[in-house]
Design an enzyme around this catalytic site. Structure first.
Site, PDB file in Angstrom:
ATOM      1  N   CYS A 141       0.842  -1.200   0.000  1.00  0.00           N
ATOM      2  CA  CYS A 141       0.000   0.000   0.000  1.00  0.00           C
ATOM      3  C   CYS A 141       0.883   1.258   0.000  1.00  0.00           C
ATOM      4  O   CYS A 141       1.567   1.509  -0.977  1.00  0.00           O
ATOM      5  CB  CYS A 141      -0.957  -0.055   1.190  1.00  0.00           C
ATOM      6  N   ASP A 198      -9.416  -2.218  -7.417  1.00  0.00           N
ATOM      7  CA  ASP A 198      -8.865  -1.211  -6.498  1.00  0.00           C
ATOM      8  C   ASP A 198      -9.469   0.147  -6.838  1.00  0.00           C
ATOM      9  O   ASP A 198      -9.218   0.701  -7.911  1.00  0.00           O
ATOM     10  CB  ASP A 198      -7.349  -1.182  -6.632  1.00  0.00           C
ATOM     11  N   HIS A 238      -8.321  -3.636  -3.384  1.00  0.00           N
ATOM     12  CA  HIS A 238      -7.104  -3.151  -2.751  1.00  0.00           C
ATOM     13  C   HIS A 238      -6.855  -3.922  -1.451  1.00  0.00           C
ATOM     14  O   HIS A 238      -7.782  -4.352  -0.776  1.00  0.00           O
ATOM     15  CB  HIS A 238      -7.250  -1.657  -2.453  1.00  0.00           C
TER      16      HIS A 238
END
Length: 270
Positions: A141, A198, A238
């Site tokens: 991330c 995502d 995500h």
């Protein structure tokens, strides 16, 4: 060392726990140009020196999931180290909203982060337990974005793996460049692991990075660009590797983890 972040664990399934049997694992303090900073490291209890993996934190800091990832690498025969890269600007474990976390992350200068990662390599080398000639960076991330930048920053890095790291965005004094800007400067090959669903990293930005990598590989300006690869998992969100969050997708996570290990081995980090 920061504690687990409440917002990171909200509505979470039971996370995976990796024990430290057969490992030397725990909190450390590493010297850095801007002052000492905490971190977490693990490596096998006997043998060595071991290939080095820098584990670059999520926006939630060096919380339990990141420490668990460090232990996962150690069980695979690596010296794994996660420096706490937010400590100079604040403690994410005290924050309660995503907006607060983003504000903290926005205050952390990229140049400081890259310097602190260099300090992590120096600390690992000084321990006598890490073979920094076989060094890689792996980030998740927030750390996925940093992984691309570090692969352009450190010419000694052998390989890198970026898990769903942001590829572009606003350019600020603290964050003047993004991964798409450094494709032409990559020193190490990067495996990018991305999610087709995502909402924060649109697929067109992934495609744009792939084009930038192809362009850089043709000019020969970046030795890492020609050997970098992007893998998109079309049906996952995500943070699909984050087993402490509802976004976790076990099948994709397992596949991506194995691809990561194969990638490190292919590029001499094993």
């Amino acid at each position: 060392m920061t504690a687990s972040t409440p917002i990171a664990e909200s509505n979470a399934p039971k996370p995976i726990h990796t024990d430290d049997a057969g490992l030397i694992a725990g909190a450390i303090t590493l010297p850095a140009p801007a002052g000492d900073l905490p971190g977490y490291r693990a490596h096998p209890a006997s043998g060595g020196p071991f290939p080095l993996v820098l584990v670059i934190q999520e926006i939630f800091g060096v919380h339990e999931h990141i420490r668990d990832v460090v232990r996962r690498f150690a069980h695979r025969g690596y010296y794994a180290l996660a420096p706490d890269l937010f400590v100079r600007q604040g403690d994410p474990s005290h924050l309660r909203t995503v907006d607060e976390l983003r504000a903290l992350a926005g205050r952390v200068p990229d140049r400081q982060v890259l310097s602190d990662l260099d300090a992590g390599v120096a600390f690992a080398e000084a321990s006598g337990k890490a073979d920094v000639r076989k060094a890689a960076a792996v980030g998740f991330c927030w750390g996925g974005r940093i992984t691309w930048l570090y692969a352009a920053h450190n010419p000694a890095l052998k390989a890198a793996v970026a898990w769903y790291g942001r590829l572009t965005g606003d350019r600020t004094e603290a964050q003047p460049k993004h991964p798409i800007d450094v494709a032409s400067a990559l020193q190490a090959p990067v495996l990018g692991l991305y999610a087709g669903q995502d909402q924060g990293i649109p697929l067109p930005t992934v495609t744009a990075l792939q084009e930038a990598l192809r362009s850089a590989s043709q000019t020969g300006s970046a030795p890492g660009a020609a050997h970098s690869e992007i893998r998109v998992y079309p049906d996952v969100p995500h943070a699909f590797y984050a087993d402490y969050r509802p976004s976790y997708r076990p099948e994709a996570a397992a596949d991506a983890w194995q691809r990561q290990l194969d990638w490190l081995a292919r590029h001499g980090v094993a």
